[in-house]
Design a protein around this motif. Sequence first.
Motif, PDB file in Angstrom:
ATOM      1  N   GLY A  27      56.617 -27.985 -74.205  1.00 28.57           N
ATOM      2  CA  GLY A  27      55.716 -28.878 -74.326  1.00 28.57           C
ATOM      3  C   GLY A  27      55.119 -29.863 -72.402  1.00 28.57           C
ATOM      4  N   ILE A  28      55.375 -29.746 -71.794  1.00 26.50           N
ATOM      5  CA  ILE A  28      54.489 -29.520 -70.563  1.00 26.50           C
ATOM      6  C   ILE A  28      53.887 -28.473 -70.046  1.00 26.50           C
ATOM      7  CG2 ILE A  28      54.708 -29.565 -67.914  1.00 26.50           C
ATOM      8  CD1 ILE A  28      57.572 -31.174 -68.429  1.00 26.50           C
ATOM      9  N   ALA A  29      54.062 -27.586 -70.719  1.00 23.69           N
ATOM     10  CA  ALA A  29      53.185 -26.140 -70.729  1.00 23.69           C
ATOM     11  C   ALA A  29      52.259 -26.294 -71.492  1.00 23.69           C
ATOM     12  CB  ALA A  29      53.345 -25.323 -71.129  1.00 23.69           C
ATOM     13  N   PHE A  30      51.875 -27.261 -72.527  1.00 27.40           N
ATOM     14  CA  PHE A  30      51.083 -26.903 -74.259  1.00 27.40           C
ATOM     15  C   PHE A  30      50.335 -28.521 -73.578  1.00 27.40           C
ATOM     16  CE2 PHE A  30      53.287 -25.107 -76.949  1.00 27.40           C
ATOM     17  CZ  PHE A  30      52.642 -23.728 -77.215  1.00 27.40           C
ATOM     18  N   LEU A  31      50.841 -29.432 -72.751  1.00 24.86           N
ATOM     19  CA  LEU A  31      50.716 -30.536 -72.479  1.00 24.86           C
ATOM     20  C   LEU A  31      48.894 -29.938 -71.073  1.00 24.86           C
ATOM     21  CD1 LEU A  31      52.171 -33.431 -71.842  1.00 24.86           C
ATOM     22  CD2 LEU A  31      50.922 -33.403 -73.635  1.00 24.86           C
ATOM     23  N   PHE A  32      49.296 -28.841 -70.384  1.00 24.71           N
ATOM     24  CA  PHE A  32      48.210 -28.554 -69.257  1.00 24.71           C
ATOM     25  C   PHE A  32      47.079 -27.789 -70.283  1.00 24.71           C
ATOM     26  CE2 PHE A  32      51.863 -29.392 -65.973  1.00 24.71           C
ATOM     27  CZ  PHE A  32      50.830 -29.456 -64.925  1.00 24.71           C
TER      28      PHE A  32
ATOM     29  N   TYR B  33      49.746 -41.265 -70.947  1.00 19.46           N
ATOM     30  CA  TYR B  33      48.801 -39.436 -71.127  1.00 19.46           C
ATOM     31  C   TYR B  33      48.403 -40.667 -73.046  1.00 19.46           C
ATOM     32  CZ  TYR B  33      47.886 -34.540 -71.823  1.00 19.46           C
ATOM     33  OH  TYR B  33      47.526 -33.453 -72.965  1.00 19.46           O
ATOM     34  N   LEU B  34      49.415 -40.780 -74.065  1.00 21.09           N
ATOM     35  CA  LEU B  34      49.205 -41.412 -75.078  1.00 21.09           C
ATOM     36  C   LEU B  34      47.664 -42.253 -74.924  1.00 21.09           C
ATOM     37  CD1 LEU B  34      52.189 -41.429 -77.095  1.00 21.09           C
ATOM     38  CD2 LEU B  34      50.634 -39.387 -77.675  1.00 21.09           C
ATOM     39  N   VAL B  35      48.179 -43.124 -74.137  1.00 24.47           N
ATOM     40  CA  VAL B  35      47.156 -43.576 -74.477  1.00 24.47           C
ATOM     41  C   VAL B  35      45.698 -42.879 -74.221  1.00 24.47           C
ATOM     42  CG1 VAL B  35      45.711 -45.594 -73.133  1.00 24.47           C
ATOM     43  CG2 VAL B  35      48.024 -45.990 -73.672  1.00 24.47           C
TER      44      VAL B  35
ATOM     45  N   TRP C 134      44.687 -34.277 -80.486  1.00 19.67           N
ATOM     46  CA  TRP C 134      45.438 -34.037 -81.626  1.00 19.67           C
ATOM     47  C   TRP C 134      46.759 -32.822 -80.952  1.00 19.67           C
ATOM     48  CZ3 TRP C 134      46.539 -36.484 -85.381  1.00 19.67           C
ATOM     49  CH2 TRP C 134      44.996 -37.106 -86.339  1.00 19.67           C
ATOM     50  N   GLY C 135      46.332 -32.000 -79.953  1.00 19.17           N
ATOM     51  CA  GLY C 135      47.311 -31.152 -79.434  1.00 19.17           C
ATOM     52  C   GLY C 135      48.075 -32.247 -78.800  1.00 19.17           C
ATOM     53  N   GLY C 136      47.425 -32.594 -77.326  1.00 17.37           N
ATOM     54  CA  GLY C 136      48.047 -33.174 -76.804  1.00 17.37           C
ATOM     55  C   GLY C 136      48.951 -35.327 -77.259  1.00 17.37           C
ATOM     56  N   THR C 137      48.717 -35.280 -78.383  1.00 16.12           N
ATOM     57  CA  THR C 137      49.298 -36.869 -79.119  1.00 16.12           C
ATOM     58  C   THR C 137      50.848 -35.220 -79.959  1.00 16.12           C
ATOM     59  OG1 THR C 137      47.116 -37.703 -78.959  1.00 16.12           O
ATOM     60  CG2 THR C 137      49.002 -37.947 -80.645  1.00 16.12           C
ATOM     61  N   ILE C 138      50.333 -34.896 -80.457  1.00 11.31           N
ATOM     62  CA  ILE C 138      52.293 -33.634 -81.064  1.00 11.31           C
ATOM     63  C   ILE C 138      52.927 -33.864 -79.725  1.00 11.31           C
ATOM     64  CG2 ILE C 138      52.130 -32.222 -81.896  1.00 11.31           C
ATOM     65  CD1 ILE C 138      50.304 -31.721 -83.342  1.00 11.31           C
ATOM     66  N   PHE C 139      52.905 -32.751 -78.684  1.00 12.08           N
ATOM     67  CA  PHE C 139      53.033 -32.692 -77.852  1.00 12.08           C
ATOM     68  C   PHE C 139      53.437 -34.249 -76.507  1.00 12.08           C
ATOM     69  CE2 PHE C 139      51.848 -28.379 -78.779  1.00 12.08           C
ATOM     70  CZ  PHE C 139      52.958 -27.682 -78.841  1.00 12.08           C
ATOM     71  N   ALA C 140      53.082 -34.570 -76.380  1.00 13.46           N
ATOM     72  CA  ALA C 140      53.231 -35.655 -75.632  1.00 13.46           C
ATOM     73  C   ALA C 140      54.651 -36.750 -76.941  1.00 13.46           C
ATOM     74  CB  ALA C 140      52.266 -36.437 -75.537  1.00 13.46           C
ATOM     75  N   LEU C 141      54.393 -36.723 -77.692  1.00  8.43           N
ATOM     76  CA  LEU C 141      55.330 -37.140 -78.632  1.00  8.43           C
ATOM     77  C   LEU C 141      56.518 -36.496 -78.713  1.00  8.43           C
ATOM     78  CD1 LEU C 141      52.988 -38.552 -81.917  1.00  8.43           C
ATOM     79  CD2 LEU C 141      54.344 -40.232 -80.291  1.00  8.43           C
ATOM     80  N   PHE C 142      56.222 -35.120 -78.974  1.00  5.41           N
ATOM     81  CA  PHE C 142      57.383 -34.273 -78.087  1.00  5.41           C
ATOM     82  C   PHE C 142      58.001 -34.636 -77.278  1.00  5.41           C
ATOM     83  CE2 PHE C 142      59.225 -30.247 -77.137  1.00  5.41           C
ATOM     84  CZ  PHE C 142      60.671 -29.718 -78.439  1.00  5.41           C
ATOM     85  N   LEU C 143      57.350 -34.448 -76.345  1.00  4.60           N
ATOM     86  CA  LEU C 143      57.955 -34.310 -75.279  1.00  4.60           C
ATOM     87  C   LEU C 143      58.527 -36.526 -74.566  1.00  4.60           C
ATOM     88  CD1 LEU C 143      55.799 -33.678 -73.025  1.00  4.60           C
ATOM     89  CD2 LEU C 143      58.257 -32.369 -73.702  1.00  4.60           C
ATOM     90  N   LEU C 144      58.543 -37.266 -75.922  1.00  5.40           N
ATOM     91  CA  LEU C 144      58.753 -38.499 -76.228  1.00  5.40           C
ATOM     92  C   LEU C 144      60.259 -38.891 -76.907  1.00  5.40           C
ATOM     93  CD1 LEU C 144      56.204 -41.190 -76.809  1.00  5.40           C
ATOM     94  CD2 LEU C 144      57.677 -41.231 -74.831  1.00  5.40           C
TER      95      LEU C 144
END
Length: 188
Positions: free
Chosen positions: A171-176, A73-75, A44-54
């Motif tokens: 966003g990238i920091a939260f993905l990490f 990343y989303l896949v 969920w966290g990765g998806t939210i921030f990946a969508l934010f970065l998109l």
Amino acid sequence: METLRVGFAEVVSNVAGHTDTVVGNGTSSASTESSSSARAWFQWGGTIFALFLLILNRTGRRSSLQTTLLVLYLVTSFPTALFKILRGQIGCWVAFLAIAANLYFPQTFPVSRFLLFVIIPDWLTDRLRDGIVSGIVCLIIGVSLVITEVRGIGGLGNCQCTFHCFGCCLGIAFLFFFTILYLCSGTW
């Protein structure tokens, strides 16, 4: 629709099974609960921030490489229940409508990346999404995103801290963060 029922049944059984009984291999359900919790935070966290970065990418520089990396990343990190919905009949209809819109507005609706959700083989999604592989792939994608972002802003010497730049870095920091949290849980 059957996969949605199966996914819902798994959620109900997981919620109902939150007791401290001993699981078959000798570990308590508290440790399996923490592993599913780390996986859920990662998804969920990765998806939210990946969508934010998109969204930032589509409103900013419109980097094709960053968009492709974020879709990959989303896949690998998209929540399982939503992923099953996208891989089902609904995803086929959305892909069909996106292709139809792409015929008339090719610059507005780039659909080739969304089709990855629908047409990727099941054996490949199972291997990419389950286990430590998804965390390692997402970590590699995160490093690639940092490299493309630094190149996109003109290097570290020319960095001007704008809202777009700050949002991308956050966003990238939260993905990490979510990827490393999942990898450090050790229960993949």
